[in-house]
Design a protein around this motif. Structure first.
Motif, PDB file in Angstrom:
ATOM      1  N   HIS A 152      24.477 -17.337  61.606  1.00 17.80           N
ATOM      2  CA  HIS A 152      23.270 -18.150  61.397  1.00 17.80           C
ATOM      3  C   HIS A 152      23.592 -19.385  60.546  1.00 17.80           C
ATOM      4  CE1 HIS A 152      23.691 -15.218  58.221  1.00 17.80           C
ATOM      5  NE2 HIS A 152      22.811 -15.836  57.470  1.00 17.80           N
ATOM      6  N   LYS A 153      24.651 -19.306  59.738  1.00 16.53           N
ATOM      7  CA  LYS A 153      25.047 -20.468  58.929  1.00 16.53           C
ATOM      8  C   LYS A 153      25.727 -21.520  59.802  1.00 16.53           C
ATOM      9  CE  LYS A 153      25.527 -17.375  55.013  1.00 16.53           C
ATOM     10  NZ  LYS A 153      26.228 -17.026  53.778  1.00 16.53           N
ATOM     11  N   GLY A 154      26.579 -21.058  60.723  1.00 14.06           N
ATOM     12  CA  GLY A 154      27.190 -21.994  61.671  1.00 14.06           C
ATOM     13  C   GLY A 154      26.123 -22.640  62.558  1.00 14.06           C
ATOM     14  N   TYR A 155      25.128 -21.832  62.935  1.00  9.61           N
ATOM     15  CA  TYR A 155      23.999 -22.347  63.738  1.00  9.61           C
ATOM     16  C   TYR A 155      23.235 -23.408  62.927  1.00  9.61           C
ATOM     17  CZ  TYR A 155      19.105 -21.825  65.553  1.00  9.61           C
ATOM     18  OH  TYR A 155      17.819 -22.014  65.986  1.00  9.61           O
ATOM     19  N   CYS A 156      23.006 -23.162  61.648  1.00  7.51           N
ATOM     20  CA  CYS A 156      22.379 -24.171  60.780  1.00  7.51           C
ATOM     21  C   CYS A 156      23.202 -25.453  60.772  1.00  7.51           C
ATOM     22  CB  CYS A 156      22.291 -23.682  59.330  1.00  7.51           C
ATOM     23  SG  CYS A 156      20.980 -22.501  59.002  1.00  7.51           S
ATOM     24  N   THR A 180      30.983 -15.946  53.816  1.00  4.06           N
ATOM     25  CA  THR A 180      30.491 -15.063  54.871  1.00  4.06           C
ATOM     26  C   THR A 180      29.190 -14.409  54.440  1.00  4.06           C
ATOM     27  OG1 THR A 180      32.797 -14.535  55.334  1.00  4.06           O
ATOM     28  CG2 THR A 180      31.150 -13.190  56.413  1.00  4.06           C
ATOM     29  N   GLY A 217      25.197 -12.327  76.120  1.00  2.00           N
ATOM     30  CA  GLY A 217      25.248 -12.391  74.660  1.00  2.00           C
ATOM     31  C   GLY A 217      26.116 -11.308  74.052  1.00  2.00           C
ATOM     32  N   THR A 245      22.490 -18.118  67.132  1.00  2.00           N
ATOM     33  CA  THR A 245      22.441 -16.684  66.828  1.00  2.00           C
ATOM     34  C   THR A 245      21.282 -16.029  67.592  1.00  2.00           C
ATOM     35  OG1 THR A 245      23.246 -17.234  64.634  1.00  2.00           O
ATOM     36  CG2 THR A 245      22.308 -15.033  64.903  1.00  2.00           C
ATOM     37  N   PHE A 246      21.567 -14.914  68.244  1.00  2.00           N
ATOM     38  CA  PHE A 246      20.575 -14.136  69.013  1.00  2.00           C
ATOM     39  C   PHE A 246      20.151 -14.788  70.337  1.00  2.00           C
ATOM     40  CE2 PHE A 246      19.134 -12.501  64.632  1.00  2.00           C
ATOM     41  CZ  PHE A 246      20.049 -11.471  64.660  1.00  2.00           C
ATOM     42  N   ALA A 247      20.825 -15.895  70.741  1.00  2.00           N
ATOM     43  CA  ALA A 247      20.480 -16.525  72.027  1.00  2.00           C
ATOM     44  C   ALA A 247      21.623 -16.343  73.017  1.00  2.00           C
ATOM     45  CB  ALA A 247      20.204 -18.015  71.830  1.00  2.00           C
ATOM     46  N   THR A 248      21.288 -16.407  74.305  1.00  7.39           N
ATOM     47  CA  THR A 248      22.332 -16.440  75.336  1.00  7.39           C
ATOM     48  C   THR A 248      22.487 -17.856  75.894  1.00  7.39           C
ATOM     49  OG1 THR A 248      20.758 -15.920  77.090  1.00  7.39           O
ATOM     50  CG2 THR A 248      21.895 -14.059  76.060  1.00  7.39           C
ATOM     51  N   GLY A 302      27.662 -14.181  59.336  1.00  6.73           N
ATOM     52  CA  GLY A 302      27.110 -15.488  58.952  1.00  6.73           C
ATOM     53  C   GLY A 302      26.978 -16.493  60.079  1.00  6.73           C
ATOM     54  N   THR A 355      16.695 -18.830  75.629  1.00  5.61           N
ATOM     55  CA  THR A 355      16.785 -17.474  76.179  1.00  5.61           C
ATOM     56  C   THR A 355      17.435 -16.543  75.151  1.00  5.61           C
ATOM     57  OG1 THR A 355      17.258 -18.588  78.263  1.00  5.61           O
ATOM     58  CG2 THR A 355      17.466 -16.186  78.230  1.00  5.61           C
ATOM     59  N   VAL A 409      15.116 -15.626  68.860  1.00  2.00           N
ATOM     60  CA  VAL A 409      15.852 -16.769  68.302  1.00  2.00           C
ATOM     61  C   VAL A 409      15.023 -17.380  67.170  1.00  2.00           C
ATOM     62  CG1 VAL A 409      16.953 -18.981  68.800  1.00  2.00           C
ATOM     63  CG2 VAL A 409      16.926 -17.180  70.549  1.00  2.00           C
ATOM     64  N   VAL A 440      19.087 -13.003  73.475  1.00  3.66           N
ATOM     65  CA  VAL A 440      19.784 -11.756  73.776  1.00  3.66           C
ATOM     66  C   VAL A 440      18.701 -10.670  73.884  1.00  3.66           C
ATOM     67  CG1 VAL A 440      21.387 -10.053  72.809  1.00  3.66           C
ATOM     68  CG2 VAL A 440      21.870 -12.508  72.558  1.00  3.66           C
ATOM     69  N   ARG A 497      25.892 -12.288  63.469  1.00  4.14           N
ATOM     70  CA  ARG A 497      24.937 -12.321  62.377  1.00  4.14           C
ATOM     71  C   ARG A 497      25.498 -11.717  61.097  1.00  4.14           C
ATOM     72  NH1 ARG A 497      22.262 -12.509  58.709  1.00  4.14           N
ATOM     73  NH2 ARG A 497      20.024 -12.840  58.427  1.00  4.14           N
TER      74      ARG A 497
END
Lengths: 357, 357
Positions: A234-238, B181, A207, A149-152, A232, B310, B317, B312, A229
């Motif tokens: 961030h939950k998949g990222y977790c 979600t 992104g 989340t929030f990264a490229t 959710g 990196t 991050v 967005v 975001r």
């Protein structure tokens, strides 16, 4: 145009390819069974379509077909296994057997694996526990294609989680899923069909949300389960991170962006932080918690109740594992459909080893 | 309008309420610490805002403040704990301590709990493992508010999963998330603000997508992580189901739609399939896999690498646990903001027990 090939024919061919690569007959048998379990269960991206990929990794010297797979550290309920660069298709069942042994002895067994390669579908390994009246779990890290989340930047694999839980009269509960919105195999299908992807599956190199299934070639990334975001991601990222850490940081494999790519034409990271890919396998004996019969009859009740939950009009509520089990029944009987491109690949592999396909 | 109350004041008040409900001083101390960890970490829906809910459950005879919490079955690496209808805020730390003891002895410990009640935030229990150089896990089932993919019926709770992983110089990795979600607490915030919800959070009584945050009152449901089938809601449904089965079918608690509601005005299911709510707690000793120092320095590297992925443009991050840790630092210093409605509830509770708030 698709070709239908019987399971037996495909199994014999695959087994023979692994033998020609140098696997022992027993290892070739295991590897072909695990690989083809994906085709049987309808996860076509992870089955025989990847055989050529394994061959190329072996040609590139990244797969050892005579590995000395061994325990390098253990306690009564845990072990770390060194796969010695073997096929994950062989290393993971070895490690799962240890998890089951430990569960038999002390209730549960947990094995983290380093120095391995791609292991096929996670569900197949988790399901090894079922016949022992155990709950089975399997996960693995994989080539980095997913942006947090929030990264490229692509930092994680599609890092699947599988959990298999036995029932009595009902078939088992078998969950097996990538921790992304959609698995890479689904993108490949859209690419071949020249169709757009739903929003929330991929992002472009900056992104931004994209529906172009070719975006990964241009620096884009798959998205963690949740998509963005607000929904959710961030939950998949977790989840993807937990799989990465349990599989690779705990064992001493390469983690995150260091995970070795499946395709042999991509170079390995020049500064590895561990050895090979990592997996994590677990087994919990049901009767380490309550009598197995009691548990399994409650699972029957759980499954029946959920299957009969009021459906959305025109839909059917499924239990995890239902679609794959139905597919397996069908394909064991009717054969496995292969795309033209896969048949060509297999013919090329056949040529390499002077086999017929 | 919001009120700022110091952590210490809120803690003392909450502890005293639990004592007046009949808890031992030690239990009241634990329960108030666990409950307020939610307020400190910014998960306001699960903190002191729920104190009145616990009081009402106790008044309804559904919480036993003098429970005989005990192990009813065990192996070297597992246990089932009967919470004797105690506060989950007390039962879960008891069970987690057993998981940690077992991990100390045989590498890992796994405890399934029945006959409990809501346990606050999952992350707090998982984090108990950190100071022992262990990975901690915690999950719980909860009041049914979530419809499985393709269902209109509410069958699962928001069933959270927490995983806490120690590092060395970096702060720990702490994931703690509902398998939906969006958590129900976020809907409550939208309700108070009279704002619409994003699509993918909720559906109406017919299973159609909705943005009305009041939809649950009219037979609607929360959606599993993923939102809809195209975006992987079947994966969120799998996760919520796994939490339900590990927490409740394994222990002998009520599962699925039988899970007891948190609000005391809703009746219990007339045909229970087990006792109370269920939890599942786990601990894995790091050095059951590899030397703890080695692991923790790789975790430092993992965390640093991911934090520096990196971003967005304009974003940052995050590592799971970052926002909650920052919030805790701030609120321990500056105090905890309470909504007017929460203050009124607490004053009502104070009146009941002849306390000042």
């Amino acid at each position: 145009m698709s070709h239908i090939v019987s399971y037996q024919h495909l199994r014999d061919f695959t087994r023979e390819v692994f033998v020609r690569m140098g696997c022992s007959p027993a290892d070739a048998d295991t590897a072909s069974e695990v690989l083809l379990s994906a085709d049987l269960r309808g996860i076509d991206s992870h089955g025989v379509a990847r055989l050529t990929g394994y061959v190329r990794l072996w040609e590139a010297g990244r797969i050892n077909t005579k590995p000395n797979i061994r325990i390098v550290h253990e306690t009564p309920s845990t072990a770390v296994v060194d796969g010695d660069s073997g096929l994950g298709l062989v290393v993971a069942p070895f490690a799962m057997a240890i998890a089951i042994q430990k569960a038999t002895a002390v209730g549960t067994g947990w094995v983290s694996v380093k120095n391995s390669n791609h292991f096929g579908i996670a569900g197949q390994h988790a399901m090894m526990a079922l016949e022992k009246d155990m709950i089975g779990m399997a996960m693995t890290n994989a080539s980095p294609l997913v942006a947090p989340t929030f990264a490229t930047e692509r930092m994680l694999g599609t890092n699947p989680i599988a959990v298999a839980i036995p029932a009595n009269e009902q078939p088992p509960f078998v969950a097996d899923f990538a921790t992304t919105t959609a698995a890479n195999g689904k993108l490949e299908i859209l690419q071949r069909k020249h169709e757009e992807a739903p929003t929330g599956w991929i992002q472009d190199k900056d992104g931004q949300s994209s529906t172009n299934p070719h975006e990964l070639k241009d620096g884009g990334a798959l998205l963690p389960l949740g998509g963005d975001r607000d929904h959710g991601s961030h939950k998949g990222y977790c989840l993807g991170s937990i799989v990465d850490i349990f599989s690779a940081v705990l064992s001493g494999a390469n983690y995150g962006p260091w995970a070795p790519p499946f395709v042999s034409f991509l170079p390995l990271a020049p500064d590895p932080v561990g050895q090979g890919l990592g997996h994590f396998l677990g087994a919990m004996r049901i009767d380490a918690f309550r009598p197995a019969d009691e548990f399994k009859s409650h699972m029957d009740n759980w499954i029946t109740r959920f299957r009969n939950a009021t459906p959305v009009a025109g839909e059917k509520v499924l239990i995890p594992g239902d679609p794959e089990r139905e597919m397996e029944t069908e394909r064991r009987e009717a054969g496995i459909p292969l795309l033209e491109a896969v048949v060509k690949d297999l013919q090329e592999v056949a040529g390499k080893f002077k086999l017929n396909f």
